[in-house]
Design a protein around this motif. Structure first.
Motif, short mmCIF file in Angstrom:
data_model
loop_
_atom_site.label_atom_id
_atom_site.label_comp_id
_atom_site.label_asym_id
_atom_site.label_seq_id
_atom_site.Cartn_x
_atom_site.Cartn_y
_atom_site.Cartn_z
N VAL A 92 31.99 34.13 27.54
CA VAL A 92 30.74 34.20 28.31
C VAL A 92 29.57 34.29 27.32
O VAL A 92 29.75 34.68 26.18
CB VAL A 92 30.71 35.42 29.27
N TRP A 93 28.41 33.90 27.81
CA TRP A 93 27.20 34.10 27.01
C TRP A 93 26.80 35.56 27.16
O TRP A 93 26.80 36.09 28.27
CB TRP A 93 26.08 33.19 27.52
N PRO A 94 26.46 36.25 26.06
CA PRO A 94 26.12 37.67 26.15
C PRO A 94 25.07 37.98 27.21
O PRO A 94 25.18 38.99 27.91
CB PRO A 94 25.60 38.01 24.75
N GLU A 95 24.06 37.12 27.34
CA GLU A 95 23.01 37.36 28.33
C GLU A 95 23.16 36.46 29.57
O GLU A 95 22.26 36.41 30.40
CB GLU A 95 21.64 37.15 27.69
N THR A 98 26.79 31.49 32.43
CA THR A 98 28.01 32.22 32.76
C THR A 98 27.60 33.60 33.24
O THR A 98 26.41 33.94 33.23
CB THR A 98 28.93 32.40 31.53
N MET A 99 28.56 34.41 33.63
CA MET A 99 28.22 35.82 33.84
C MET A 99 27.86 36.38 32.47
O MET A 99 28.24 35.81 31.44
CB MET A 99 29.39 36.57 34.46
N ASN A 100 27.09 37.46 32.44
CA ASN A 100 26.75 38.05 31.15
C ASN A 100 27.86 39.03 30.75
O ASN A 100 28.80 39.28 31.50
CB ASN A 100 25.37 38.71 31.17
N ALA A 141 32.35 42.84 31.71
CA ALA A 141 32.96 44.17 31.57
C ALA A 141 33.28 44.76 32.94
O ALA A 141 34.33 45.37 33.13
CB ALA A 141 32.03 45.10 30.78
N THR A 142 32.39 44.55 33.90
CA THR A 142 32.63 45.04 35.26
C THR A 142 33.86 44.36 35.85
O THR A 142 34.71 45.02 36.47
CB THR A 142 31.40 44.79 36.16
N ARG A 143 34.00 43.05 35.65
CA ARG A 143 35.16 42.32 36.17
C ARG A 143 36.44 42.76 35.46
O ARG A 143 37.49 42.86 36.09
CB ARG A 143 34.97 40.81 36.02
N VAL A 144 36.39 43.03 34.16
CA VAL A 144 37.56 43.54 33.45
C VAL A 144 38.01 44.83 34.12
O VAL A 144 39.20 45.02 34.42
CB VAL A 144 37.25 43.77 31.95
N THR A 145 37.06 45.72 34.39
CA THR A 145 37.37 46.99 35.04
C THR A 145 37.97 46.75 36.42
O THR A 145 38.93 47.43 36.82
CB THR A 145 36.11 47.87 35.13
N GLU A 146 37.44 45.81 37.18
CA GLU A 146 37.98 45.52 38.51
C GLU A 146 39.42 45.02 38.45
O GLU A 146 40.25 45.42 39.26
CB GLU A 146 37.10 44.49 39.22
N GLU A 206 40.79 32.21 39.92
CA GLU A 206 39.39 31.99 40.28
C GLU A 206 38.42 32.27 39.14
O GLU A 206 37.44 31.56 38.98
CB GLU A 206 39.02 32.83 41.49
N ASP A 207 38.67 33.32 38.35
CA ASP A 207 37.69 33.67 37.32
C ASP A 207 38.21 33.56 35.89
O ASP A 207 37.49 33.84 34.95
CB ASP A 207 37.10 35.06 37.58
#
Length: 169
Positions: A161-164, A36-38, A43-48, A137-138
């Motif tokens: 998501v997986w943390p890493e 998954t995304m890390n 966090a970046t997508r949440v901000t977006e 989409e996400d």
């Protein structure tokens, strides 16, 4: 407004949303153990997603953090998915807009969301000014609520998501 019922509904929704993104109905266990995304990317997508909301609001809207970015376990065994995943979320106040415009601003955001790839998951209007959407989409969720005092509350959360970014990493 029946506050206990409202908050019981809000708590139930928050639990459903925090678990609901962990796997789509009918999704196989194998699909949920893929990369998954890390959590930083989440966090970046949440901000977006939050920035999209703010850009859709009238000039003067300002964000005030309620608790900052939050990372929480997403390992409820009832969702059928693997443990050790996380969900990333942020909750904020929207300040700087007239309270008397809350209904119009909610309508404005619902229009923005439906025009930009979100599906409405919950819409409690007109009884409560509360709307939750999920990006098609996400699978990120975004919620807008108006408190009894007229404050606008915005929340956005990732699916599990997986943390890493990968199982066991």
């Amino acid at each position: 407004m029946n506050r206990p019922a409202y908050w019981a509904g809000a708590v139930a929704l928050a639990l459903a949303l925090s678990v609901g993104g962990c796997g789509a109905p009918g999704e196989s266990e194998d699909a949920r153990t893929e990369d998954t995304m890390n959590q930083d990317e989440a966090a970046t997508r949440v901000t977006e997603h939050i920035e999209g909301v703010v850009a859709a609001l009238p000039e003067g809207a300002e964000l005030e953090p309620r608790q900052g970015m939050n990372v929480a376990a997403c390992d409820d065994p009832t969702d059928g998915g693997p443990r050790d995943r996380v969900t990333v979320s942020e909750r904020l106040w929207i300040r700087g807009l007239p309270v008397e415009d809350n209904e119009a601003n909610t309508d404005l955001l619902v229009a923005y969301w439906t025009d930009n790839g979100y599906e409405v998951v919950m819409d409690e209007r007109p009884d409560n000014q509360s709307v939750t959407v999920r990006h098609t989409e996400d699978s990120f969720n975004v919620s807008l609520r108006v408190t009894d005092q007229g404050s606008l509350s915005l929340a956005a959360s990732s699916p599990c998501v997986w943390p890493e970014g990968a199982p066991g990493s």
